[in-house]
Design an enzyme around this catalytic site. Structure first.
Site, PDB file in Angstrom:
ATOM      1  N   LYS A   1     -35.584  14.645 -13.152  1.00 39.84           N
ATOM      2  CA  LYS A   1     -36.484  13.753 -12.430  1.00 39.84           C
ATOM      3  C   LYS A   1     -36.648  12.492 -13.274  1.00 39.84           C
ATOM      4  O   LYS A   1     -37.396  12.455 -14.234  1.00 39.84           O
ATOM      5  CB  LYS A   1     -37.847  14.422 -12.207  1.00 39.84           C
ATOM      6  CG  LYS A   1     -38.609  13.903 -10.968  1.00 39.84           C
ATOM      7  CD  LYS A   1     -39.060  12.443 -11.041  1.00 39.84           C
ATOM      8  CE  LYS A   1     -40.279  12.277 -11.897  1.00 39.84           C
ATOM      9  NZ  LYS A   1     -40.779  10.830 -11.859  1.00 39.84           N
TER      10      LYS A   1
ATOM     11  N   GLU B   1     -42.105  15.736 -25.781  1.00 41.89           N
ATOM     12  CA  GLU B   1     -42.020  14.592 -26.700  1.00 41.89           C
ATOM     13  C   GLU B   1     -42.958  13.538 -26.152  1.00 41.89           C
ATOM     14  O   GLU B   1     -42.675  12.897 -25.136  1.00 41.89           O
ATOM     15  CB  GLU B   1     -40.578  14.087 -26.795  1.00 41.89           C
ATOM     16  CG  GLU B   1     -40.295  13.319 -28.077  1.00 41.89           C
ATOM     17  CD  GLU B   1     -40.531  11.834 -27.932  1.00 41.89           C
ATOM     18  OE1 GLU B   1     -41.683  11.395 -28.168  1.00 41.89           O
ATOM     19  OE2 GLU B   1     -39.587  11.127 -27.575  1.00 41.89           O
TER      20      GLU B   1
ATOM     21  N   CYS C   1     -42.122   5.041 -28.049  1.00 43.38           N
ATOM     22  CA  CYS C   1     -43.174   5.959 -28.498  1.00 43.38           C
ATOM     23  C   CYS C   1     -43.235   6.049 -30.010  1.00 43.38           C
ATOM     24  O   CYS C   1     -44.281   6.355 -30.578  1.00 43.38           O
ATOM     25  CB  CYS C   1     -42.983   7.336 -27.880  1.00 43.38           C
ATOM     26  SG  CYS C   1     -41.383   8.073 -28.243  1.00 43.38           S
TER      27      CYS C   1
ATOM     28  N   GLU D   1     -52.167   4.339 -28.224  1.00 41.10           N
ATOM     29  CA  GLU D   1     -50.818   3.820 -28.007  1.00 41.10           C
ATOM     30  C   GLU D   1     -50.858   2.682 -26.982  1.00 41.10           C
ATOM     31  O   GLU D   1     -51.286   2.876 -25.847  1.00 41.10           O
ATOM     32  CB  GLU D   1     -49.900   4.932 -27.515  1.00 41.10           C
ATOM     33  CG  GLU D   1     -48.448   4.524 -27.404  1.00 41.10           C
ATOM     34  CD  GLU D   1     -47.545   5.687 -27.033  1.00 41.10           C
ATOM     35  OE1 GLU D   1     -46.445   5.791 -27.596  1.00 41.10           O
ATOM     36  OE2 GLU D   1     -47.943   6.499 -26.162  1.00 41.10           O
TER      37      GLU D   1
END
Length: 554
Positions: free
Chosen positions: A238, A313, A347, A445
């Protein structure tokens, strides 16, 4: 994020003006869709198949799902738009897969796995197919890179590097598939060798659901697809709804390479329409996800209900520590590479800089000068260095909001901010200094080209600031003192530590983090073995009866 380190990173990234101009010209061609904008009423029987080899076109976008070796429309005929973030224009429609489509894809993957058409082949046989696929990716590199740049906004030179690494991932895992053959049925030293022989073998985990992000649309997919296929699994992918197209091209190339029908399936759609049903499906044996902490938590809950294998992750807020003995130019280069590469949407970005107070002014003066030289604009431009647009309006607004938060919290804006003119979701390389540790800009973040800086006086202070985070994906220490660097390596609470660099990664090295940065590892042998189950086999060798319950008359 995967960088095949050349002898000199800076110069290996350069493209000639002519090549970039050609790419820009191609990118400006009128766009067409691979299939109609709306599906026929009898869409259940409508299939696209092609006997010809698939050739990726930078100006065509596949508006279909890929299930059981065929391009098919979604059952309910829905579509959604994909946007060019540089022009704020629709570049194409993608098929809106939903729960019923996910169920069909999972059923296809399960049939293929159970049939043994791929799962029972030797590692060497699978390796041949994966290497053919790597070659087809290389043959289509330019077109794939242009599609990636147009859809996610990263500079073309960076996208081309990504596609090199996509091909290399399949080559690397082809090698591990071959090596696996040599480890099957390997003997374990038995404590009772006269009576028992003990061996181990490695079986594919089964049907894999892979949910991948938008910052590296094809590369992050390859991190999951390549080891899953190498291990003998079947997979349903996906892709992000923001960048849905190139994984479909990869699926068609995989068929040309010889991956059997049903082994590799793609369902495009939103997280709610396709991602959630995939992660919850009882016939999916493993979920491998890269994305946000909030979504990762939901996926973990979903997998917990069925006690299913999961690799996550997730996010990061990675520190980069600069000691007083560094070369200033080198430090500034790695500071910039660590946060401005891929438009800051990584990331693992080293977005928190901790600079020794004795050299902070020198570093920041040079950083300001160099950051303001970076071209901000068209990702097909020949300008170098450059950054492109943020991936979409929602993420652009998020980044701008964090810039406002940093200002309100008293941080000093050294340089940067939103470009604020013309079309495109552009943010200049942005640096804040003296950012309070209580600020959300320091703790959360941002996922954009925004660097937050603090100074330190002692290395114990630097370590405490570095480790004071909910995240633990990556960190970097820049120092000429090897003992000092090793002290940080041993004490930083992160899954990745870079010494005198930031962001390089290799297929051979495990990738993943501590704390809220995730569970498990991608890449390396660890990433390969995450798609395998270990099976212990114990054989009774003696001809004598065991005699525990049934006693011998002798």
């Amino acid at each position: 994020r995967v960088l095949r380190m050349r002898s000199c990173i800076k110069y290996s990234l350069r493209l000639s003006f002519h090549r970039a101009s050609v790419a820009q010209s191609k990118a400006q061609q009128s766009l067409t869709l691979f299939v109609p904008r709306s599906f026929p009423a009898s869409n259940k029987s409508w299939l696209i198949s092609s006997a010809a080899m698939h050739r990726v076109s930078e100006s065509q976008h596949i508006n279909a799902l890929y299930i059981d070796g065929q391009l098919v429309p979604p059952t309910r005929g829905g579509t959604f738009e994909a946007i060019d973030p540089a022009k704020e224009e629709v570049i194409g429609l993608a098929a809106l897969g939903e729960e019923v489509d996910v169920a069909q894809a999972v059923a296809s993957a399960k049939r293929a796995f159970s049939s043994g058409v791929w799962s029972k082949q030797s590692g060497a046989q699978r390796a041949q197919v994966l290497r053919r696929l790597a070659g087809l990716i290389e043959d289509n590199k330019e077109a794939i890179a242009i599609k990636e740049t147009r859809n996610c906004g990263k500079p073309l030179r960076e996208a081309e590097w990504d596609i090199d690494d996509v091909a290399d991932a399949f080559k690397y895992y082809a090698g591990l598939a071959e090596k696996l053959d040599g480890r099957q049925n390997e003997e374990i030293t038995s404590p009772d060798p006269d009576n028992f022989k003990i061996t181990r073998r490695f079986d594919p985990v089964g049907v894999v659901g892979a949910i991948v992000p938008w910052n590296y649309p094809l590369l992050m997919a390859a991190w999951k697809i390549a080891p899953a296929l190498a291990s003998g699994c079947s997979i349903v992918v996906k892709p992000s709804e923001v960048t849905p197209f190139t994984v479909l091209d990869l699926a068609l190339l995989s068929k040309d390479a010889g991956v059997p029908d049903g082994v590799f399936n793609v369902v495009t759609g939103t997280g709610a329409s396709a991602g959630a049903p995939l992660s919850a499906h009882a016939d999916v044996d493993k979920i491998s996800f890269t994305g946000s902490v909030s979504t990762g938590s939901k996926i973990m809950h979903s997998c917990a209900d069925g006690i299913r294998n999961v690799t996550l992750e997730l996010g990061g807020k990675s520190p980069i520590i600069i000691s007083e003995d560094v070369d200033i130019d080198s430090a500034v280069e790695w500071l910039m590479f660590g946060i401005f590469w891929t438009n800051g949407q990584i990331c693992s970005a080293t977005s928190r800089a901790l600079i020794h107070s004795s050299i902070a002014d020198q570093v920041l003066d040079r950083l300001k000068t160099e950051a303001e030289k970076v071209f901000v604009g068209d990702p097909f431009s020949a300008e170098d260095p450059s950054i492109g647009p943020i991936v979409n309006k929602a993420q652009y607004q998020r980044v701008c909001n964090y810039i406002d938060i940093a200002k309100r919290d008293g941080a000093q804006l050294l340089t940067g901010g939103a470009l604020g003119k013309g079309k495109g979701f552009y943010v200049k390389p942005t640096v804040f200094v003296n950012v309070p540790t209580s600020s959300r800009a320091w703790k959360e973040e941002i996922f954009g080209p925004v660097l937050c800086v603090r100074t330190f006086d002692t290395y114990e202070e630097a370590l405490n600031l570095a480790n004071d985070s909910d995240f633990g994906l990556a960190s970097a220490i820049l120092s000429r003192d090897k003992a000092r660097a090793q002290w940080f390596v041993e004490n930083l609470r992160t899954g990745i530590v870079w010494v005198n660099c930031s962001q390089p990664a290799f297929n051979v090295a495990p990738w993943g983090g501590f704390k809220k940065s995730g569970i498990g590892r991608d890449l390396g042998e660890e990433g390969f073995h995450s798609f395998l189950e270990v099976k212990q086999v114990t054989e009774y060798l003696s001809s004598n009866p065991w005699g525990w319950y049934i006693k011998s008359n002798l």
